[in-house]
Design a protein around this motif. Structure first.
Motif, short mmCIF file in Angstrom:
data_model
loop_
_atom_site.label_atom_id
_atom_site.label_comp_id
_atom_site.label_asym_id
_atom_site.label_seq_id
_atom_site.Cartn_x
_atom_site.Cartn_y
_atom_site.Cartn_z
N ILE A 81 0.85 -1.20 0.00
CA ILE A 81 0.00 0.00 0.00
C ILE A 81 0.88 1.25 0.00
O ILE A 81 0.61 2.24 -0.69
CB ILE A 81 -0.96 -0.03 1.21
N ALA A 82 1.99 1.20 0.76
CA ALA A 82 2.91 2.34 0.77
C ALA A 82 3.43 2.61 -0.65
O ALA A 82 3.53 3.75 -1.09
CB ALA A 82 4.08 2.05 1.72
N ARG A 83 3.74 1.54 -1.38
CA ARG A 83 4.20 1.71 -2.76
C ARG A 83 3.13 2.43 -3.58
O ARG A 83 3.43 3.36 -4.33
CB ARG A 83 4.46 0.34 -3.40
N ALA A 84 1.88 1.96 -3.43
CA ALA A 84 0.80 2.56 -4.22
C ALA A 84 0.61 4.02 -3.86
O ALA A 84 0.39 4.87 -4.74
CB ALA A 84 -0.49 1.78 -3.99
N LEU A 85 0.73 4.34 -2.55
CA LEU A 85 0.56 5.75 -2.13
C LEU A 85 1.69 6.59 -2.69
O LEU A 85 1.48 7.73 -3.14
CB LEU A 85 0.56 5.84 -0.60
N LEU A 86 2.90 6.06 -2.67
CA LEU A 86 4.07 6.82 -3.15
C LEU A 86 3.94 7.08 -4.65
O LEU A 86 4.31 8.14 -5.15
CB LEU A 86 5.35 6.02 -2.87
N LYS A 87 3.38 6.13 -5.36
CA LYS A 87 3.36 6.22 -6.82
C LYS A 87 2.42 7.33 -7.32
O LYS A 87 2.66 7.94 -8.35
CB LYS A 87 2.94 4.87 -7.41
N ARG A 88 1.34 7.57 -6.58
CA ARG A 88 0.35 8.60 -6.96
C ARG A 88 -0.07 8.44 -8.42
O ARG A 88 -0.09 9.42 -9.19
CB ARG A 88 0.92 10.00 -6.71
N ALA A 89 -0.36 7.21 -8.81
CA ALA A 89 -0.75 6.95 -10.20
C ALA A 89 -2.21 7.33 -10.41
O ALA A 89 -3.00 7.30 -9.46
CB ALA A 89 -0.52 5.48 -10.52
N PRO A 90 -2.60 7.66 -11.64
CA PRO A 90 -4.00 8.06 -11.88
C PRO A 90 -5.00 6.89 -11.79
O PRO A 90 -6.19 7.12 -11.75
CB PRO A 90 -3.97 8.63 -13.30
N LEU A 91 -4.47 5.65 -11.77
CA LEU A 91 -5.38 4.50 -11.65
C LEU A 91 -4.86 3.60 -10.54
O LEU A 91 -3.69 3.22 -10.53
CB LEU A 91 -5.40 3.71 -12.97
N LEU A 92 -5.74 3.30 -9.58
CA LEU A 92 -5.33 2.45 -8.46
C LEU A 92 -6.16 1.17 -8.48
O LEU A 92 -7.40 1.22 -8.51
CB LEU A 92 -5.53 3.20 -7.14
N LEU A 93 -5.47 0.04 -8.48
CA LEU A 93 -6.15 -1.25 -8.46
C LEU A 93 -5.89 -1.92 -7.12
O LEU A 93 -4.73 -2.10 -6.74
CB LEU A 93 -5.60 -2.16 -9.59
N LEU A 94 -6.95 -2.24 -6.42
CA LEU A 94 -6.78 -2.85 -5.09
C LEU A 94 -7.46 -4.21 -5.08
O LEU A 94 -8.67 -4.31 -5.32
CB LEU A 94 -7.42 -1.96 -4.02
N ASP A 95 -6.68 -5.26 -4.84
CA ASP A 95 -7.27 -6.60 -4.80
C ASP A 95 -7.11 -7.16 -3.39
O ASP A 95 -6.02 -7.60 -3.01
CB ASP A 95 -6.54 -7.50 -5.82
N GLU A 96 -8.18 -7.13 -2.66
CA GLU A 96 -8.13 -7.60 -1.26
C GLU A 96 -6.92 -6.97 -0.56
O GLU A 96 -6.17 -7.67 0.12
CB GLU A 96 -7.99 -9.13 -1.22
N LEU B 98 -5.82 5.67 1.85
CA LEU B 98 -6.07 5.47 0.42
C LEU B 98 -7.12 6.46 -0.07
O LEU B 98 -7.07 6.94 -1.21
CB LEU B 98 -6.54 4.03 0.16
N GLN B 99 -8.08 6.79 0.81
CA GLN B 99 -9.13 7.72 0.39
C GLN B 99 -8.62 9.14 0.28
O GLN B 99 -9.17 9.96 -0.47
CB GLN B 99 -10.31 7.65 1.36
N ALA B 100 -7.54 9.44 1.00
CA ALA B 100 -7.02 10.81 1.01
C ALA B 100 -6.71 11.30 -0.40
O ALA B 100 -6.95 12.46 -0.73
CB ALA B 100 -5.78 10.89 1.89
N GLY B 101 -6.20 10.45 -1.26
CA GLY B 101 -5.88 10.91 -2.61
C GLY B 101 -6.89 10.45 -3.64
O GLY B 101 -6.66 10.57 -4.85
N ALA B 102 -8.02 9.92 -3.18
CA ALA B 102 -8.96 9.27 -4.09
C ALA B 102 -9.55 10.24 -5.11
O ALA B 102 -9.91 9.84 -6.22
CB ALA B 102 -10.05 8.57 -3.31
N ALA B 103 -9.64 11.52 -4.75
CA ALA B 103 -10.25 12.49 -5.68
C ALA B 103 -9.40 12.65 -6.93
O ALA B 103 -9.91 13.05 -7.98
CB ALA B 103 -10.41 13.83 -4.96
#
Ligand code: ATP
Length: 583
Positions: A479-494, A511-516
């Motif tokens: 999750i830290a990797r995904a937050l650091l990446k700040r990519a425009p598409l986030l895929l979360l599988d369980e 995760l919701q903090a950057g969801a917008a």
């Protein structure tokens, strides 16, 4: 085989130098051997002084041959090392670009062998065996031509010897090839079983299964032993056949020389000289006989590498230029996507999905319904068999893989950590991120308490495959990797399946903090995550059977509503002491 090997060499100047030195080496070797013929003829004649010019020529040829051979050996080594480099490069590049379903255990094992052994085998075989043999064989051909100049009959005998020895070489090669192929398959099987054995240690120990002859690894090792014995057994008849052909060739050449002496074409001295030349003429073939096992191993390595390189990679656009996004297009769109694993039944059928910036799509459905596969196709770990995946309106196949990967942050079920410090494991998501940014992402992913426990804090190496961390801790790193990446598409599988409820709440908030700023697709079984999604797709048997908001789907009273009720009921069950009770 030699053509295939040289086909790997990308340095044209080196190849040209190698070919030139090969020709020079063969010519000088042949000249040295052929000089023996007039030299011995003169030496054994009535006037031995006539041998002096030939001795002088030989004295000149020997150092020239030495210099040429040293240079030829250097060029051969340079080619060997180039083979090693290029094979490693190509195998790695191809492996990285394979569709994930093509990365089967046998492909992984073949890749491991190609990287750890085959490259070195090719390098050593080329420098020590193939290149010297090649020069000797070309020299032999030239010597054969030289014999034809002395007498057409000798030339014919030399040609017949070459054909007989060539056939013997092919026959012994064919015997070995079969054995080498089964030895190779057995070795790949052992490689697969060893990986499985290492990964399954906990399960094996928990089940108390000893490693015996009936265990998969035991069986694979036994098969490898049998294949190795067969390889050794089959090497013998080939070598004997070869020796027989060699003796016959020598006898044939001698008989022709003697016959030519009897009809007066050759003198006695010339016959003796010819027998010496004939022995040198056949020498490379005897050397080749001893090396045929090495040659077959090299052929096997080449075939293995060839098979790996023949597996088609995910097609990429020719140009590195990233196409412009289509105005107004969603971040991700799947249109009529079908997918099946190689040789398997359809896993996705006609899936349509739209994920827009600032919105969350939840994918829900029974186990095995195709949810993770849907995310894999969205991330282009594999291409759909029908339909289209569009990122910002651009077909995924038109995006270079690097650009595509930069657009996607993912927390998938199988989190993999490298044996690097924790900080570097997170930084993999964005290699240019500074330490502070990496630490901030780690803290947001609830890693502070983990870091406090680790001996070297953020700089602690996490062990092979992250062995030092628990499953939930590894998920937090992902999750830290995904937050650091700040990519425009986030895929979360369980993404939070292995953490406690309190940590999960904090992770969901992070995760919701950057969801917008991004589109999110989430596969989850937990009810809270599903209820908050902007759209829910209920998947069954690979098809989206219902879609809508949580309220709409509950009101519709269909498959999702039934699923939801079952989940809610299950959430009320608790384990207490000896009994299972509804809470
Ligand atoms: N690498 C693979 N090779 C072949 N079949 C596979 C592979 N991965 C998954 N499958 C099959 O594809 C189907 C869908 O699997 P998938 O993992 O997408 O389901 P899922 O809905 O995510 O399941 P879960 O909720 O249990 O994670 C299953 O039948 C599974 O056996």
């Amino acid at each position: 085989m030699i053509g295939t090997l040289l086909g790997f060499v990308d340095d044209r100047a080196l190849l040209a130098r190698f070919r030139l030195l090969l020709a020079a080496s063969a010519v000088v070797r042949a000249a040295t051997v052929l000089t023996l013929f007039p030299l011995l003829r003169e030496l054994l004649s009535d006037d031995p002084a006539g041998a002096w010019p030939w001795i002088a020529l030989l004295a000149l040829l020997v150092p020239v041959s030495w210099v040429v051979d040293v240079r030829y050996a250097r060029a051969s080594f340079a080619i060997g090392f180039t083979l090693l480099r290029v094979v490693e490069q190509r195998v790695l590049q191809r492996f990285e670009r394979l569709a994930i379903p093509d990365v089967s255990p046998s492909v992984a094992s073949a890749t491991q062998r190609a990287l750890t052994a085959s490259g070195q085998e090719l390098c050593g075989a080329f420098a020590y065996v193939i290149a010297p043999l090649l020069a000797s064989l070309v020299a032999t051909l030239l010597i054969g031509l030289g014999l034809a100049v002395v007498s057409a009959w000798l030339g014919l005998a030399a040609l017949a010897s070459l054909v007989a020895l060539g056939l013997a070489m092919m026959a012994s090669g064919a015997l070995l090839r079969q054995a080498e192929a089964s030895y190779d398959a057995a070795s790949i099987e052992v490689g697969e079983r060893i990986v499985e054995f290492a990964q399954a240690q906990r399960v094996l120990r928990a089940s108390g299964r000893p490693v015996d002859a009936d265990a998969p690894l035991g069986r694979a090792l036994a098969a490898q032993r049998r294949a190795s014995l067969r390889l050794l057994r089959l090497a013998l008849p080939g070598t004997l056949l070869f020796a027989l052909a060699g003796q016959a060739a020598l006898a044939g050449l001698t008989v022709v020389a003697v016959a030519l002496s009897r009809d007066g074409t050759l003198s006695g001295a010339e016959v003796v000289a010819l027998v010496v030349v004939a022995v040198r003429f056949l020498e490379p073939f005897f050397t080749a006989a001893g090396l045929s096992a090495t040659l077959e191993v090299t052929r096997g390595s080449l075939q293995r590498i060839g098979r790996l390189l023949a597996t088609p990679p995910l097609p990429e656009p020719v140009s590195d230029v990233v196409p412009d996004p289509v105005p107004g297009a969603p971040t991700l769109e799947l249109r009529g996507v079908d997918f099946a694993y190689p040789g398997g039944p359809p896993v996705l059928r006609g899936v349509d999905l739209v994920a827009e910036r600032g919105r969350t799509v939840a994918v829900v459905g029974p186990s095995g319904s195709g949810k993770s596969t849907l995310l894999a196709v969205a991330a282009r770990l594999a291409d759909p068999s029908a339909g289209t995946v569009l990122h910002d309106g651009i077909p995924a196949r038109e995006l270079p893989l690097g650009a595509l990967s930069a657009r996607i942050g993912a927390v998938l079920q199988d989190v993999y950590l490298l044996d690097l410090p924790l900080l570097e494991n997170i930084r993999l998501a964005r290699p240019d991120a500074g330490d502070d940014e990496v630490r901030a992402a780690g803290s947001a992913a609830q890693l502070d308490d983990v870091v406090a426990r680790l001996p070297d804090g953020w700089r602690t190496r996490v062990g092979e495959a992250g062995a030092l961390l628990s499953g939930g801790e590894r998920q937090r790193v992902s999750i830290a990797r995904a937050l650091l990446k700040r990519a425009p598409l986030l895929l979360l599988d369980e993404a939070t399946s292995a953490v406690d409820a309190l940590t999960e709440r904090a992770l969901v908030a992070a995760l919701q903090a950057g969801a917008a700023e991004r589109a999110t697709i989430v596969v989850a079984h937990r009810l809270g995550t599903i209820a908050d999604a902007d759209e829910i797709l209920f998947v069954d048997g690979g098809a989206v059977v219902e879609r809508g908001t949580h309220a709409e789907l509950l009101a519709a009273g269909g498959r999702f509503a039934a699923y939801w009720r079952r989940r809610e009921a299950a959430a009320g069950w608790t384990l207490t002491g000896e009994a299972v009770t509804a809470g």
